[in-house]
Scaffold this motif. Structure first.
Motif, mmCIF file in Angstrom:
data_model
loop_
_atom_site.group_PDB
_atom_site.id
_atom_site.type_symbol
_atom_site.label_atom_id
_atom_site.label_comp_id
_atom_site.label_asym_id
_atom_site.label_seq_id
_atom_site.Cartn_x
_atom_site.Cartn_y
_atom_site.Cartn_z
ATOM 1 N N PRO A 108 0.832 -1.211 0.000
ATOM 2 C CA PRO A 108 0.000 0.000 0.000
ATOM 3 C C PRO A 108 0.865 1.259 0.000
ATOM 4 O O PRO A 108 2.001 1.262 0.477
ATOM 5 C CB PRO A 108 -0.807 -0.118 1.300
ATOM 6 C CG PRO A 108 -0.745 -1.569 1.668
ATOM 7 C CD PRO A 108 0.573 -2.062 1.170
ATOM 8 N N TRP A 109 0.311 2.347 -0.528
ATOM 9 C CA TRP A 109 1.002 3.635 -0.533
ATOM 10 C C TRP A 109 1.398 3.997 0.898
ATOM 11 O O TRP A 109 0.581 3.927 1.822
ATOM 12 C CB TRP A 109 0.081 4.702 -1.120
ATOM 13 C CG TRP A 109 0.697 6.064 -1.152
ATOM 14 C CD1 TRP A 109 0.488 7.090 -0.285
ATOM 15 C CD2 TRP A 109 1.651 6.541 -2.110
ATOM 16 N NE1 TRP A 109 1.247 8.181 -0.624
ATOM 17 C CE2 TRP A 109 1.976 7.872 -1.750
ATOM 18 C CE3 TRP A 109 2.262 5.981 -3.221
ATOM 19 C CZ2 TRP A 109 2.873 8.641 -2.467
ATOM 20 C CZ3 TRP A 109 3.157 6.752 -3.942
ATOM 21 C CH2 TRP A 109 3.461 8.059 -3.575
ATOM 22 N N ASP A 112 2.003 8.590 3.801
ATOM 23 C CA ASP A 112 0.840 9.281 4.359
ATOM 24 C C ASP A 112 1.229 10.474 5.230
ATOM 25 O O ASP A 112 0.485 11.460 5.315
ATOM 26 C CB ASP A 112 0.002 8.301 5.191
ATOM 27 C CG ASP A 112 -0.676 7.257 4.305
ATOM 28 O OD1 ASP A 112 -1.005 7.588 3.153
ATOM 29 O OD2 ASP A 112 -0.850 6.111 4.766
ATOM 30 N N THR A 124 -0.763 6.537 -6.468
ATOM 31 C CA THR A 124 -1.810 5.533 -6.611
ATOM 32 C C THR A 124 -2.087 4.920 -5.236
ATOM 33 O O THR A 124 -1.679 5.469 -4.207
ATOM 34 C CB THR A 124 -1.383 4.443 -7.596
ATOM 35 O OG1 THR A 124 -0.220 3.778 -7.077
ATOM 36 C CG2 THR A 124 -1.047 5.031 -8.958
ATOM 37 N N ASP A 125 -2.748 3.793 -5.209
ATOM 38 C CA ASP A 125 -3.026 3.110 -3.949
ATOM 39 C C ASP A 125 -1.882 2.200 -3.520
ATOM 40 O O ASP A 125 -1.965 1.570 -2.467
ATOM 41 C CB ASP A 125 -4.298 2.271 -4.074
ATOM 42 C CG ASP A 125 -5.524 3.125 -4.354
ATOM 43 O OD1 ASP A 125 -5.541 4.285 -3.902
ATOM 44 O OD2 ASP A 125 -6.446 2.634 -5.027
ATOM 45 N N TYR A 126 -0.839 2.110 -4.328
ATOM 46 C CA TYR A 126 0.246 1.169 -4.037
ATOM 47 C C TYR A 126 1.589 1.828 -4.306
ATOM 48 O O TYR A 126 1.673 2.877 -4.957
ATOM 49 C CB TYR A 126 0.105 -0.099 -4.885
ATOM 50 C CG TYR A 126 -0.050 0.167 -6.356
ATOM 51 C CD1 TYR A 126 1.067 0.313 -7.182
ATOM 52 C CD2 TYR A 126 -1.312 0.285 -6.939
ATOM 53 C CE1 TYR A 126 0.928 0.577 -8.533
ATOM 54 C CE2 TYR A 126 -1.458 0.543 -8.298
ATOM 55 C CZ TYR A 126 -0.338 0.683 -9.089
ATOM 56 O OH TYR A 126 -0.474 0.951 -10.429
#
Length: 639
Positions: A108-109, A112, A124-126
């Motif tokens: 996962p990304w 954060d 993206t999400d990754y």
């Protein structure tokens, strides 16, 4: 001169595996090559074009990382887990069987709480996890396992110094003098250090598992097999979900398209969208020869084929990312280079690493590529065709793109009458290459079409007039007396780059000059049906020696034969070239037509792009129309 040994005398086996036998791993930030023996023989960190930490493929003393049976070097079978970039190797020994799985983890990304220092494209999400994971499972009997990790930093110049961390025998840290990179090797085996190597030995019995993870950033590796397996599954599912976004025809050759798509994604540097030409440097185009180049950079000319292939297979996001990488450098630079680094770097100064022996003794080993300084006029056509394909896929022209586009069209019109070094980047004297003139025509022609789309009819008329002038010049000077397009204006020699003429629709495929050129190349520039770039004895390319057939050219011939309605011959050739794929479905740059041996850097993006083009041509012909809308086709005026 190398002499063949007398009859009955066996040559020593090469310590290097055949190029085609390497497995390719990627997390879209770094790439790795794994030999059949289970040895990781190529890994550059922290990105694709960085100095290597494992380079045994270029010198057996330049670093490697093996895990596998203690006394067996030849596996029983290898494959990718279906739809993924996870490599599975099965080993049979006299006492049992094990399965090893290798992959570069994606998760996962993870930015954060802070911004990424490398990403310029939309997150993206990754994201890459910066971990090379290797798992082992004993499926029957018992097998003695060995781990041997010996990184040598900076292209084999700086040996590693190992030390335990606070995790005791289960983690070692490696550094090299003067190198700003730390590797951590984490495992559920017990590590020991022997000089520059980290080693481990253990006996696995049926049902037992082990793992090891090599990491190079602050992001955490797995610390247990359960963690490792969970992250392996996440990564495998990521690749399968990514592939499911594609639009693949239901056809026996679908697997070739899927593996090519995965390979192209693996050769993409996700933070910027750049597509590198190949994962390696200096794998020889001629066995033992000096045609050895660094292909870990992004060539502008690949852009047209890349966008066509990605859009055709439904990967719009990847196509857009690569398009905007091209747009970024085209907007920044007054003079467009033929290639760039993966973050848009201009300076790719070429250096020779004379202390490395090279793959099977092929020297010199080069890093960097002096061709970045070359003047190659096809670059403007590639950029304009890319912009045209992108615009046709969107039915709009981004305002940011227009000034970039105008500058490139004007550059093509300004320089088209000058000689250059051509699509093959010859290091001899510049010539008036026919294919370069044709690509300047592409720049002016596509520019005129886009100007009409903007309703700038005055500019469209000026560019169309220039396109017509270039077209007339090529037809007058680029055709031999027997009605065949020539390599350059000063010769009657053939050149495989002329196969692009029907693919960019310079003339209708029914024109006799197109048909005769395609058939002449098929009959006169081939060895056992596979296509040469040109005949070295007829071309001043600044290099000595011969080379293999260029696989991209063989696939171009498939597409061109299909264009001129020689579908039976095209399909037969396509079947033959597909049969030369590596055991894992990959292609290097060239193929020896006698032995089927792969030559040159590996895996080669341009080869896989040309494969997609050729296979889609064949499938559309089989289904009745080259312009069929069975799959999404972004442009009718290009490939």
């Amino acid at each position: 001169m190398t002499m063949d040994p007398p009859a009955g005398v066996l040559c020593d086996a090469s310590p290097f595996p055949p190029i085609a036998d390497y497995g390719f791993l990627s997390d879209c930030e770094v790439t790795a090559l794994v030999a059949p023996s289970g040895n990781v023989e190529w890994l550059c960190l922290p990105r694709m074009d960085s100095p290597s930490v494992f380079a045994a493929m270029l010198d057996r003393d330049a670093g490697g990382f093996r895990i596998g049976p203690a006394d067996i070097r030849v596996p029983a079978a290898r494959r990718y887990l279906p739809g993924t970039m996870a490599l599975e190797t099965s080993w049979g020994t006299p006492t049992g069987w094990i399965i090893v799985r290798d992959l570069l983890l994606i998760g996962p990304w993870h930015h954060d709480d802070e911004l990424s220092n490398t990403h310029r494209r939309a997150p993206t999400d990754y994201d890459a996890s910066h971990v090379l994971l290797r798992t082992v499972r004993c499926v029957s009997g018992e097998v003695q396992i060995t781990l041997d990790c010996e990184p040598v930093f900076d292209y084999g110049r700086r040996p590693a110094h190992w030390a335990y961390t606070d995790r005791g025998y289960h983690q070692g840290a490696a550094r090299g003098d003067g190198v700003n990179l730390e590797l951590k090797l984490t495992t559920d085996m017990r590590l020991g250090f022997e000089g520059t190597r980290a080693t481990a030995r253990t006996l696995l019995r049926e049902g037992e598992t082990r793992f090891c993870a090599l990491s190079w950033t602050v992001h955490e590796p797995p610390y247990t097999f359960a963690e490792a397996y969970e992250r392996l599954v996440w990564t495998a599912h990521h690749w399968q979900h990514w592939l499911a976004r594609g639009d693949f025809p239901d056809h026996p050759w679908r697997s070739f398209l899927e593996r090519s798509a995965l390979t192209l994604k693996g050769l993409t540097f996700a933070p910027t969208g750049a597509l590198i030409a190949a994962a390696t440097t200096s794998l020889p185009e001629t066995p033992g020869g000096d045609r050895n180049w660094d292909y870990r950079y992004s060539w502008i000319r690949d852009s047209t084929f890349a966008l066509w292939g990605l859009y055709t297979l439904g990967f719009d996001w990847e196509a857009d990312d690569f398009f905007w990488f091209i747009a970024d450098v085209a907007e920044r630079d007054e003079e467009l280079q033929v290639m760039y680094g993966v973050d848009g770097e201009r300076d790719l100064e070429e250096h020779i690493l004379d202390y490395l022996d090279g793959y099977e003794g092929a020297k010199p080993v080069r890093v960097g590529n002096a061709a970045y300084k070359h003047h190659q006029h096809d670059v403007w056509g590639a950029v304009l065709d890319s912009f045209y394909i992108h615009t046709r896929s969107r039915d709009r022209l981004d305002e940011r793109i227009w000034p970039i586009l105008r500058r490139q069209v004007d550059a093509a019109i300004k320089h088209w009458q000058e000689p250059d070094r051509g699509i093959w980047e010859v290091r001899g004297e510049p010539k008036h290459f026919t294919s370069s003139k044709v690509m300047c025509w592409v720049a002016a022609d596509r520019g005129a079409r886009l100007a009409r789309l903007r309703q700038d009819f005055h500019l469209a008329a000026r560019w169309q007039a220039a396109a017509d002038e270039i077209h007339a010049d090529v037809c007058a000077n680029g055709v031999t007396e027997r009605g065949i397009f020539r390599q350059h204006y000063g010769t009657d020699a053939l050149d495989a780059s002329l196969l692009l003429i029907p693919l960019v629709h310079f003339l209708p495929p029914t024109d006799p000059r197109i048909r005769d050129t395609v058939l002449a190349i098929a009959d006169e520039l081939t060895v056992d049906d596979l296509v040469m770039r040109y005949l070295p004895k007829e071309t001043d390319d600044g290099q000595a020696g011969e080379e293999g057939t260029f696989t991209i050219c063989s696939f171009w011939l498939v597409s061109a034969l299909t264009e001129i309605r020689e579908e039976t011959r095209a399909r037969r050739l396509c079947e033959k070239v597909l049969s030369f794929a590596s055991p894992l479905g990959l292609y290097a740059e060239e193929i020896d037509p006698v032995t089927g041996r792969h030559l040159g850097n590996f895996p080669q993006a341009f080869t896989h792009l040309a494969l997609i083009n050729a296979v889609i041509h064949i499938i559309r012909a089989e289904r009745g129309s080259l312009t069929s809308k069975t799959w999404r086709t972004p442009a009718t005026g290009s490939l």
